[in-house]
Motif scaffolding. Structure first.
Motif, mmCIF file in Angstrom:
data_model
loop_
_atom_site.group_PDB
_atom_site.id
_atom_site.type_symbol
_atom_site.label_atom_id
_atom_site.label_comp_id
_atom_site.label_asym_id
_atom_site.label_seq_id
_atom_site.Cartn_x
_atom_site.Cartn_y
_atom_site.Cartn_z
ATOM 1 N N GLY A 35 51.274 35.187 42.974
ATOM 2 C CA GLY A 35 51.535 34.055 42.710
ATOM 3 C C GLY A 35 51.179 33.761 41.054
ATOM 4 O O GLY A 35 51.210 34.938 40.375
ATOM 5 N N HIS A 36 51.062 32.666 40.666
ATOM 6 C CA HIS A 36 50.913 32.355 38.996
ATOM 7 C C HIS A 36 49.821 33.121 38.573
ATOM 8 O O HIS A 36 49.761 33.707 37.341
ATOM 9 C CB HIS A 36 50.993 30.708 38.770
ATOM 10 N N HIS A 37 48.566 32.957 39.197
ATOM 11 C CA HIS A 37 47.283 33.476 38.647
ATOM 12 C C HIS A 37 46.992 34.996 39.222
ATOM 13 O O HIS A 37 46.439 35.275 40.051
ATOM 14 C CB HIS A 37 45.996 32.513 38.749
ATOM 15 N N VAL A 38 48.054 35.808 38.856
ATOM 16 C CA VAL A 38 47.778 37.212 39.230
ATOM 17 C C VAL A 38 46.252 37.721 39.262
ATOM 18 O O VAL A 38 45.892 38.594 39.972
ATOM 19 C CB VAL A 38 48.913 38.231 38.432
ATOM 20 N N HIS A 39 45.816 37.410 38.143
ATOM 21 C CA HIS A 39 44.369 38.052 37.532
ATOM 22 C C HIS A 39 43.422 37.646 38.612
ATOM 23 O O HIS A 39 42.137 38.200 38.817
ATOM 24 C CB HIS A 39 44.002 37.864 36.394
ATOM 25 N N TRP A 40 43.595 36.428 39.591
ATOM 26 C CA TRP A 40 42.696 36.031 40.405
ATOM 27 C C TRP A 40 42.949 36.842 41.911
ATOM 28 O O TRP A 40 41.875 37.211 42.583
ATOM 29 C CB TRP A 40 42.734 34.521 40.837
ATOM 30 N N GLU A 41 44.247 37.160 41.892
ATOM 31 C CA GLU A 41 44.531 37.649 43.322
ATOM 32 C C GLU A 41 44.764 39.159 43.176
ATOM 33 O O GLU A 41 43.993 39.734 44.466
ATOM 34 C CB GLU A 41 46.089 37.335 43.766
ATOM 35 N N GLN A 42 44.755 39.817 42.200
ATOM 36 C CA GLN A 42 44.765 41.202 42.237
ATOM 37 C C GLN A 42 43.911 41.651 41.005
ATOM 38 O O GLN A 42 44.432 42.303 40.129
ATOM 39 C CB GLN A 42 46.103 41.730 42.021
ATOM 40 N N LEU A 51 36.114 40.132 33.953
ATOM 41 C CA LEU A 51 35.117 40.480 33.050
ATOM 42 C C LEU A 51 34.082 41.704 33.973
ATOM 43 O O LEU A 51 33.592 42.422 33.352
ATOM 44 C CB LEU A 51 34.265 39.564 32.645
ATOM 45 N N ARG A 52 33.965 40.949 35.160
ATOM 46 C CA ARG A 52 32.947 41.981 36.033
ATOM 47 C C ARG A 52 33.430 43.186 36.307
ATOM 48 O O ARG A 52 32.653 44.121 36.836
ATOM 49 C CB ARG A 52 32.806 40.882 37.163
ATOM 50 N N ARG A 53 34.659 43.633 36.057
ATOM 51 C CA ARG A 53 35.176 44.734 36.487
ATOM 52 C C ARG A 53 35.610 45.875 35.175
ATOM 53 O O ARG A 53 36.259 46.746 35.497
ATOM 54 C CB ARG A 53 36.796 44.612 37.515
ATOM 55 N N ASP A 76 41.733 43.992 40.350
ATOM 56 C CA ASP A 76 41.266 45.503 40.349
ATOM 57 C C ASP A 76 42.578 46.170 39.517
ATOM 58 O O ASP A 76 42.488 46.621 38.727
ATOM 59 C CB ASP A 76 41.013 45.973 41.605
ATOM 60 N N ARG A 77 43.943 45.548 40.233
ATOM 61 C CA ARG A 77 45.014 46.098 39.623
ATOM 62 C C ARG A 77 45.370 45.712 37.987
ATOM 63 O O ARG A 77 45.645 46.441 37.275
ATOM 64 C CB ARG A 77 46.235 45.763 40.585
ATOM 65 N N VAL A 78 44.884 44.408 37.742
ATOM 66 C CA VAL A 78 45.003 43.905 36.521
ATOM 67 C C VAL A 78 44.354 44.593 35.564
ATOM 68 O O VAL A 78 44.506 45.080 34.320
ATOM 69 C CB VAL A 78 44.878 42.228 36.471
#
Length: 276
Positions: free
Chosen positions: A245-252, A47-49, A254-256
């Motif tokens: 890993g499972h929560h891609v949106h936590w790890e990457q 949301l912040r991005r 900006d890319r998501v």
């Protein structure tokens, strides 16, 4: 960074869902759907991005976070009905649904049953099916004996096990605190509802453009499971994130967000819903 506003929507009598809103009013509506044990906070990094082209909404589902907690009604069908009611409550005619983990089950049910309301579907670490997954079996066994108050150790293991690389500790701590708000009966009834649902059948009838995002280090979902989605949804496309890993949106995040924005732009160019 985009400003995140906290609001609430009464989706039906006795059920109010808090939600976070971010982005730009003229942007494509995007509704984020979290998984079991989470809340709108699961999408705070996205949301912040959000760029100017997107207008994001992230509701907290019934029984989770600070949402109302009905004594019953935690099947995928219940969550799916809430999602449609949320679209009505906040006056969204059509939106891109972005769902993570088990939230993708009811998101795809809505995409299949309400193609006039959904312009596109993004599934992030969403299971094609749940059988034959040791991690899921272990979680079911732990949840069946869960009692209130839910032990912090349970929530810590649940949150930390979903990521493969370093994630901001503040986010993980927030998600642990949010998962502790979920009563034991919500954990139990939600998992039972998923267990009793033919998840492969929930992939039928999806005609909207669909993007599958998956981390190749996901301990819960092997690549073959994601192939189940790709085989069932015509024209769907896989983006595999190496090392995630499972929560891609936590790890990457900006890319998501970049991939999501590109997907939404492509949908706008496609025009009519259901165009492959």
């Amino acid at each position: 960074m985009t400003v995140v506003s906290l609001k609430s929507a009464q989706v039906r009598e006795g059920l109010t869902l808090p939600y976070a809103e971010a982005g730009y009013p003229s942007g494509t509506p995007v509704v984020f759907v979290h998984g079991l044990g989470e809340s709108w906070w699961a999408f705070e990094p996205l949301l912040r991005r959000l760029p100017a082209s997107l207008h994001g909404y992230a509701p907290t589902q019934r029984g989770h976070g600070d949402a109302d907690r009905p004594p019953e009604g935690y099947t995928p069908e219940d969550y799916a009905a809430d999602l449609v009611a949320f679209l009505d409550a906040v006056d969204i005619d059509r939106a891109v649904l972005v769902a993570s983990s088990t939230g993708g089950v009811h998101a795809r049910m809505v995409a299949g049953s309400h193609p006039d309301r959904i312009s596109g579907l993004v599934l992030i670490g969403v299971p094609g099916a749940l059988e034959d997954k040791p991690a899921v079996t272990a979680m079911r066994e732990a949840v069946e004996v869960l009692v209130d108050p839910v032990p912090r150790e349970f929530s810590e293991e649940f949150a930390s096990g979903a990521v493969d690389r370093s994630v901001a500790r503040g986010l993980v701590e927030t998600m642990i605190d949010e998962s502790l708000k979920v009563p034991a009966h919500v954990w139990r009834e939600t998992l039972r509802g998923l267990r009793d649902t033919d998840l492969r059948a929930t992939l039928a009838g999806i005609l909207v453009p669909t993007l599958v995002i998956w981390g190749d280090q996901d301990d819960f979902l092997p690549r073959g499971d994601q192939q189940t989605i790709l085989d069932a949804v015509h024209g769907s496309r896989l983006l595999a994130y190496e090392g995630a890993g499972h929560h891609v949106h936590w790890e990457q995040p900006d890319r998501v967000v970049a991939d999501l924005a590109a997907f939404a732009t492509r949908i706008e160019h496609l025009g009519a819903p259901g165009t492959p």
